[in-house]
Design an enzyme around this catalytic site. Structure first.
Site, PDB file in Angstrom:
ATOM      1  N   ASP A 155       0.803  -1.223   0.000  1.00 27.22           N
ATOM      2  CA  ASP A 155       0.000   0.000   0.000  1.00 27.22           C
ATOM      3  C   ASP A 155       0.836   1.274   0.000  1.00 27.22           C
ATOM      4  OD1 ASP A 155       0.878  -0.580   2.593  1.00 27.22           O
ATOM      5  OD2 ASP A 155      -1.096  -1.228   3.238  1.00 27.22           O
ATOM      6  N   ASN A 162      -7.826  -3.411  13.946  1.00 24.67           N
ATOM      7  CA  ASN A 162      -9.196  -3.628  13.460  1.00 24.67           C
ATOM      8  C   ASN A 162      -9.278  -4.806  12.482  1.00 24.67           C
ATOM      9  OD1 ASN A 162      -7.938  -2.677  11.213  1.00 24.67           O
ATOM     10  ND2 ASN A 162      -9.211  -0.867  10.925  1.00 24.67           N
ATOM     11  N   GLU A 214      -9.689  -2.293   4.781  1.00 25.11           N
ATOM     12  CA  GLU A 214     -10.307  -1.936   6.051  1.00 25.11           C
ATOM     13  C   GLU A 214     -11.623  -2.697   6.231  1.00 25.11           C
ATOM     14  OE1 GLU A 214      -8.486  -0.454   8.015  1.00 25.11           O
ATOM     15  OE2 GLU A 214      -7.902   1.573   7.471  1.00 25.11           O
TER      16      GLU A 214
HETATM   17  C1  F6R Z   1       1.422  -1.737   6.064  1.00 26.40           C
HETATM   18  C2  F6R Z   1       0.117  -2.368   6.109  1.00 26.40           C
HETATM   19  C3  F6R Z   1      -0.658  -2.485   7.374  1.00 26.40           C
HETATM   20  C4  F6R Z   1       0.203  -2.847   8.586  1.00 26.40           C
HETATM   21  C5  F6R Z   1      -0.659  -2.947   9.839  1.00 26.40           C
HETATM   22  C6  F6R Z   1       0.158  -3.257  11.069  1.00 26.40           C
HETATM   23  O1  F6R Z   1       1.961  -1.793   4.753  1.00 26.40           O
HETATM   24  O2  F6R Z   1      -0.348  -2.779   5.098  1.00 26.40           O
HETATM   25  O3  F6R Z   1      -1.647  -3.455   7.201  1.00 26.40           O
HETATM   26  O4  F6R Z   1       0.852  -4.054   8.343  1.00 26.40           O
HETATM   27  O5  F6R Z   1      -1.342  -1.749  10.029  1.00 26.40           O
HETATM   28  O6  F6R Z   1       1.026  -2.186  11.314  1.00 26.40           O
HETATM   29  P1  F6R Z   1       2.129  -2.249  12.459  1.00 26.40           P
HETATM   30  O7  F6R Z   1       3.143  -3.251  12.022  1.00 26.40           O
HETATM   31  O8  F6R Z   1       2.697  -0.853  12.499  1.00 26.40           O
HETATM   32  O9  F6R Z   1       1.432  -2.637  13.708  1.00 26.40           O
END
Ligand code: F6R
Length: 242
Positions: free
Chosen positions: A67, A136, A143
């Site tokens: 992303d 979430n 999402e």
């Molecule tokens: C990042 C992504 C998100 C993160 C997720 C966990 O490229 O796609 O899905 O992997 O938000 O983030 P952290 O590792 O910061 O807890």
């Protein structure tokens, strides 16, 4: 799902780096799917170490990031493009044309999403996709929603996601409201998925991912249908810490 619970974050990084290294060594021209965020940081550090000591060669590998924030240029210090250069690409030998990240400043989000899916299908499929998980239950920036969104798409970020990522921005208002994310189809087409989770903030999402209904309100639950998912979690994420 193969679930490994390790003692701490350091062990999570070593075990994850072992799995990624095995793939790169057995298939040098592999397609890697990459995540950003805090969880992969130690893994990238370990991969850089292994590259520097001569045990890994990225010259034939390709990468596809999950992303990018919509509206942030590649040079913006909070963009995922910048993060990837800082934490991995500037320190290894994967040629620039082999690294793919959606552009956050393309003139049309719709055509950028279409082109990104096209690039992934031209590459075949992802051999190994690293996924973090949001509190979430998001994967990539898929999402919670009423339906799984199969294609790469522009998504409005959830309040929980914006709150969790606020630490990287000066003010809450500066956090982008939208991002481009790889869709569920490319995620599910990956040959192997490595899902990493650290810290007690992830316990509930992990438990719903494994044991809950397959439901787009918890996007990671779709992984119950994937045949080759490895979860590496630390004891805190597993809910086993005292
Ligand atoms: C990042 C992504 C998100 C993160 C997720 C966990 O490229 O796609 O899905 O992997 O938000 O983030 P952290 O590792 O910061 O807890």
């Amino acid at each position: 799902m193969n679930i490994y619970t390790v003692q701490n974050y350091e062990a999570l990084c070593t075990k994850s780096a072992d799995l990624i290294s095995e793939l790169i060594q057995s298939k040098p021209n592999c397609n890697l799917g990459l995540a950003t965020g805090s969880t992969p940081l130690g893994i990238y550090e370990e991969l850089v170490k292994r590259y520097k000591n001569g045990s890994l060669d990225f010259s034939k590998a390709k990468s596809f990031n999950l992303d990018e924030y919509w509206g942030l240029s590649q040079e913006h210090p909070c963009s995922y493009s910048y993060y990837m250069r800082q934490n991995l690409f500037d320190h290894i030998n994967m040629p620039e044309p082999q690294r793919n990240i959606p552009s956050g400043t393309a003139s049309s989000a719709q055509s950028e999403c279409f082109l990104y899916d096209q690039k992934i299908s031209e590459a075949g499929h992802l051999d190994l996709l690293i996924l973090g998980i949001g509190r979430n239950g998001h994967i990539g920036f898929n999402e919670p929603a009423q339906a799984f969104n199969m294609e790469t798409h522009l998504v409005e970020l959830d309040t929980v996601t914006r709150q969790d990522n606020a630490r990287y921005f000066k003010t809450y208002e500066k956090i982008p409201s939208h991002a481009i994310t790889m869709g569920i189809q490319s995620i599910m087409n990956a040959k192997q998925i490595l899902l990493i989770a650290s810290g007690s903030g992830k316990t509930e999402a992990l438990s719903k991912m494994r044991n809950g209904q397959i439901d787009p309100s918890l996007p990671a639950s779709i992984l119950q249908l994937h045949e080759n998912v490895t979860v590496i979690q630390d004891v805190d994420a597993a809910g086993l810490s005292i």
